[in-house]
Design a protein around this motif. Structure first.
Motif, mmCIF file in Angstrom:
data_model
loop_
_atom_site.group_PDB
_atom_site.id
_atom_site.type_symbol
_atom_site.label_atom_id
_atom_site.label_comp_id
_atom_site.label_asym_id
_atom_site.label_seq_id
_atom_site.Cartn_x
_atom_site.Cartn_y
_atom_site.Cartn_z
ATOM 1 N N ILE A 36 -5.044 9.409 16.873
ATOM 2 C CA ILE A 36 -4.803 9.105 15.456
ATOM 3 C C ILE A 36 -5.537 10.124 14.598
ATOM 4 N N ASP A 37 -4.779 10.867 13.812
ATOM 5 C CA ASP A 37 -5.368 11.880 12.941
ATOM 6 C C ASP A 37 -6.050 11.191 11.759
ATOM 7 N N ARG A 38 -7.351 11.400 11.649
ATOM 8 C CA ARG A 38 -8.116 10.769 10.574
ATOM 9 C C ARG A 38 -7.557 11.118 9.192
ATOM 10 N N ASP A 40 -4.620 11.281 8.209
ATOM 11 C CA ASP A 40 -3.482 10.443 7.839
ATOM 12 C C ASP A 40 -3.908 9.214 7.047
ATOM 13 N N TYR A 41 -5.189 8.896 7.052
ATOM 14 C CA TYR A 41 -5.690 7.720 6.331
ATOM 15 C C TYR A 41 -6.332 8.091 4.998
ATOM 16 N N TYR A 93 -7.646 2.004 9.904
ATOM 17 C CA TYR A 93 -7.900 3.131 10.828
ATOM 18 C C TYR A 93 -8.578 2.650 12.106
ATOM 19 N N THR A 96 -6.356 0.188 14.179
ATOM 20 C CA THR A 96 -5.252 0.857 14.860
ATOM 21 C C THR A 96 -5.749 1.589 16.101
ATOM 22 N N MET A 97 -6.885 2.274 16.004
ATOM 23 C CA MET A 97 -7.453 2.898 17.198
ATOM 24 C C MET A 97 -7.763 1.852 18.267
ATOM 25 N N LYS A 124 0.017 2.631 6.180
ATOM 26 C CA LYS A 124 -0.469 3.604 7.162
ATOM 27 C C LYS A 124 -0.088 3.191 8.588
ATOM 28 N N PHE A 128 2.257 5.266 11.220
ATOM 29 C CA PHE A 128 1.829 5.599 12.575
ATOM 30 C C PHE A 128 2.889 5.188 13.594
ATOM 31 N N SER A 132 4.222 8.895 14.368
ATOM 32 C CA SER A 132 3.221 9.558 15.191
ATOM 33 C C SER A 132 3.751 9.887 16.583
ATOM 34 N N SER A 134 1.852 10.151 19.030
ATOM 35 C CA SER A 134 0.977 9.426 19.956
ATOM 36 C C SER A 134 1.462 8.020 20.268
#
Length: 248
Positions: A36-38, A40-41, A93, A96-97, A124, A128, A132, A134
């Motif tokens: 997860i690209d930080r 993006d938040y 964030y 989601t991780m 967000k 994702f 995303s 990912s």
């Protein structure tokens, strides 16, 4: 709070720095951070700051420093299939991780006091899932976010394997937070300027460990004169339902 590691050029660079500084110590946590690209938040105009090891706040939107999130995830000792409650879930964030680790048989709930931030988190999350690269690489436990004050959540028969509170907890709220935890479960929260891990070892026994000196904004106290109060939170089919009563 933050600044423990050097700024990165991109998300992978940030994760490399967190690993080198021993804030990320396990492969499971590393994979979730890389997925997860930080940035993006962040709001678009602030994305240039995303890979700095610093907290970010804009209005009600808030992200803790990456070193804090990594310490939290390591301290929670996450595994597939666990249930997780995020009190003060913010942008989503962290939730989601963690959902990437919990997998399809986990439970992933977030309570956030600001309605606009819950809307932001849901947007967000939707981005994702839909955009995303990912997403298809993991079996995902999708977070469920609701608006509410975590101090007002009634905990009857509602307990989790893992709990995190993202706001400063005063000592007089410590026992309230512990109620959410199953025996064998782990609670991580900032309390008295220390990120603290509490393990419930028995019905009335606990192990407490200070992890890291931190500075968090305190929990927002309910306004009893004119706010909404949460009447009930319960699990139904793996979903969280929050009922509200208007205070008069």
């Amino acid at each position: 709070m933050g600044g423990a590691v050097s700024a990165g050029e991109d998300n992978d660079d940030l994760i490399d720095n967190l690993k080198e500084a021993q804030y990320i110590r396990t492969e499971t946590v590393e994979q979730a951070f890389r997925a997860i690209d930080r940035a993006d938040y962040y709001l678009e105009s602030y994305r240039d700051n995303a890979y700095k090891d610093l907290a970010w706040k804009h209005g009600n939107i808030h992200l803790s420093a990456p070193c804090i999130y990594s310490e939290v995830m390591e301290a929670l000792r996450l595994q597939p299939g666990l249930s997780f409650l995020n009190l003060g879930s913010g942008t989503g964030y962290l939730s989601t991780m963690i959902g990437l680790i919990l997998g399809p048989f986990g439970i992933n709930h977030g309570v956030e006091i600001h309605a606009d931030v819950v809307d932001y988190a849901r947007e967000k999350l939707d981005n994702f899932i839909k955009k995303s690269d990912s997403f298809d690489k993991f079996e995902f436990c999708e977070p469920v976010f609701v608006v509410g004050n975590c101090i007002d959540v009634l905990s009857d028969n509602l307990q989790y394997d893992r709990v995190y509170c993202g706001a400063g907890v005063q000592k007089d709220h410590e026992n309230y937070m512990k109620i959410f935890l199953k025996v064998g479960g782990i609670l991580v929260m900032p309390m008295e300027d220390q990120l603290t891990q509490i393990i419930r070892t028995g019905q009335n026994t606990w192990e407490t460990k200070n992890i890291l000196a931190v500075s968090f904004a305190p929990l927002i106290q309910p306004n009893r004169s004119d706010c909404y109060k949460s009447e009930n939170v319960k699990l139904q089919g793996g979903k969280m339902i929050l009922k509200w009563v208007l205070m008069t």
